[in-house]
Design a protein around this motif. Structure first.
Motif, short mmCIF file in Angstrom:
data_model
loop_
_atom_site.label_atom_id
_atom_site.label_comp_id
_atom_site.label_asym_id
_atom_site.label_seq_id
_atom_site.Cartn_x
_atom_site.Cartn_y
_atom_site.Cartn_z
N ILE A 1 -107.75 -97.99 20.94
CA ILE A 1 -106.33 -97.72 20.76
C ILE A 1 -105.98 -96.57 21.68
CG2 ILE A 1 -104.57 -96.92 19.14
CD1 ILE A 1 -106.24 -98.20 16.91
N ASP A 2 -104.89 -96.74 22.42
CA ASP A 2 -104.42 -95.66 23.28
C ASP A 2 -102.90 -95.57 23.18
OD1 ASP A 2 -103.30 -97.61 24.98
OD2 ASP A 2 -105.09 -97.67 26.22
N SER A 3 -102.29 -94.75 24.00
CA SER A 3 -100.85 -94.53 23.90
C SER A 3 -100.03 -95.76 24.25
CB SER A 3 -100.44 -93.35 24.78
OG SER A 3 -100.76 -93.63 26.13
N ASN A 4 -100.63 -96.77 24.88
CA ASN A 4 -99.91 -98.00 25.23
C ASN A 4 -100.07 -99.11 24.20
OD1 ASN A 4 -99.02 -96.99 27.77
ND2 ASN A 4 -101.08 -97.31 28.53
N THR A 5 -100.84 -98.85 23.16
CA THR A 5 -101.17 -99.90 22.19
C THR A 5 -99.95 -100.39 21.43
OG1 THR A 5 -103.38 -99.01 21.95
CG2 THR A 5 -102.62 -100.45 20.21
N LEU A 6 -99.10 -99.49 21.00
CA LEU A 6 -97.90 -99.87 20.25
C LEU A 6 -96.80 -100.23 21.25
CD1 LEU A 6 -96.54 -100.11 17.48
CD2 LEU A 6 -95.83 -97.74 17.74
N VAL A 7 -96.33 -101.47 21.17
CA VAL A 7 -95.26 -101.93 22.06
C VAL A 7 -94.04 -102.30 21.23
CG1 VAL A 7 -96.85 -102.70 23.86
CG2 VAL A 7 -96.13 -104.30 22.09
N HIS A 8 -92.88 -102.31 21.89
CA HIS A 8 -91.63 -102.55 21.16
C HIS A 8 -90.87 -103.78 21.64
CE1 HIS A 8 -92.01 -98.71 19.10
NE2 HIS A 8 -92.39 -98.22 20.26
N LYS A 31 -97.59 -107.23 29.05
CA LYS A 31 -98.28 -106.30 29.96
C LYS A 31 -99.56 -105.79 29.31
CE LYS A 31 -94.26 -104.64 32.50
NZ LYS A 31 -93.35 -103.50 32.73
N GLN A 32 -99.50 -105.46 28.03
CA GLN A 32 -100.67 -104.95 27.32
C GLN A 32 -101.74 -106.04 27.18
OE1 GLN A 32 -101.24 -101.90 26.80
NE2 GLN A 32 -103.06 -102.01 25.54
N VAL A 33 -101.33 -107.27 26.91
CA VAL A 33 -102.29 -108.39 26.83
C VAL A 33 -102.99 -108.58 28.17
CG1 VAL A 33 -102.49 -110.89 26.57
CG2 VAL A 33 -101.16 -109.57 24.92
N LEU A 34 -102.25 -108.49 29.27
CA LEU A 34 -102.85 -108.62 30.60
C LEU A 34 -103.87 -107.51 30.86
CD1 LEU A 34 -99.77 -109.72 32.72
CD2 LEU A 34 -101.74 -111.11 32.07
N VAL A 35 -103.54 -106.29 30.45
CA VAL A 35 -104.47 -105.17 30.59
C VAL A 35 -105.76 -105.45 29.83
CG1 VAL A 35 -104.87 -102.74 29.97
CG2 VAL A 35 -102.74 -103.42 31.08
N GLU A 91 -107.73 -108.13 31.68
CA GLU A 91 -108.28 -107.67 32.95
C GLU A 91 -109.42 -106.68 32.77
OE1 GLU A 91 -104.98 -106.07 35.08
OE2 GLU A 91 -104.03 -108.02 35.35
N LYS A 92 -109.30 -105.77 31.81
CA LYS A 92 -110.25 -104.66 31.72
C LYS A 92 -111.25 -104.78 30.59
CE LYS A 92 -107.13 -101.37 33.81
NZ LYS A 92 -106.41 -100.12 33.68
N LYS A 93 -110.94 -105.56 29.56
CA LYS A 93 -111.78 -105.50 28.38
C LYS A 93 -112.31 -106.84 27.94
CE LYS A 93 -109.41 -101.35 26.96
NZ LYS A 93 -108.59 -100.68 26.02
N SER A 94 -111.49 -107.83 27.79
CA SER A 94 -111.93 -109.11 27.25
C SER A 94 -111.21 -110.24 27.95
CB SER A 94 -111.65 -109.17 25.75
OG SER A 94 -111.92 -110.46 25.25
N LYS A 95 -111.96 -111.10 28.60
CA LYS A 95 -111.36 -112.21 29.34
C LYS A 95 -110.88 -113.33 28.43
CE LYS A 95 -112.38 -110.67 33.50
NZ LYS A 95 -111.43 -109.78 34.06
N ASP A 96 -111.43 -113.42 27.21
CA ASP A 96 -111.15 -114.59 26.41
C ASP A 96 -110.23 -114.39 25.22
OD1 ASP A 96 -113.00 -113.06 25.12
OD2 ASP A 96 -114.28 -114.71 24.51
N SER A 97 -109.95 -113.17 24.81
CA SER A 97 -109.10 -113.02 23.63
C SER A 97 -108.39 -111.67 23.60
CB SER A 97 -109.94 -113.18 22.35
OG SER A 97 -110.89 -112.14 22.27
N ALA A 98 -107.29 -111.66 22.90
CA ALA A 98 -106.55 -110.44 22.61
C ALA A 98 -105.86 -110.65 21.27
CB ALA A 98 -105.51 -110.15 23.70
#
Length: 90
Positions: free
Chosen positions: A3-10, A17-21, A24-31
């Motif tokens: 969890i970081d400052s971008n986790t909560l979206v409105h 954008k957060q799902v793409l991050v 790209e950086k953490k999990s290719k198969d799920s969010a």
């Protein structure tokens, strides 16, 4: 995942954008995205199929909730404290 400052979206754009991050950086198969609902967070295990029974309920209490703060307020306070202690280079 973290969890970081971008986790909560409105809005939907910020969510995508957060799902793409995450992809790209953490999990290719799920969010996982969940709607934030203010209030108490309770967990109850349900065991069984045809004859189900409930396990004992437990409550997830964060320091923020105990202090009466919501998540964005807590993050802002942490960042402010870090900048105060360590300067802008954090």
């Amino acid at each position: 995942m973290g969890i970081d400052s971008n986790t909560l979206v409105h809005d939907a754009t910020s969510l995508m954008k957060q799902v793409l991050v995450i992809h790209e950086k953490k999990s290719k198969d799920s969010a996982l995205a969940e709607e934030y609902i203010a209030g108490r967070e309770l967990y109850v295990g349900i065991v069984g199929n045809a004859n189900c029974y409930l396990e004992q309920a437990s409550e997830f209490v964060t320091a923020a909730a105990a202090a009466g703060l919501d998540y964005p307020t807590l993050i802002n306070k942490i960042v402010d404290l870090a900048v105060e202690r360590y300067g802008q280079g954090i």
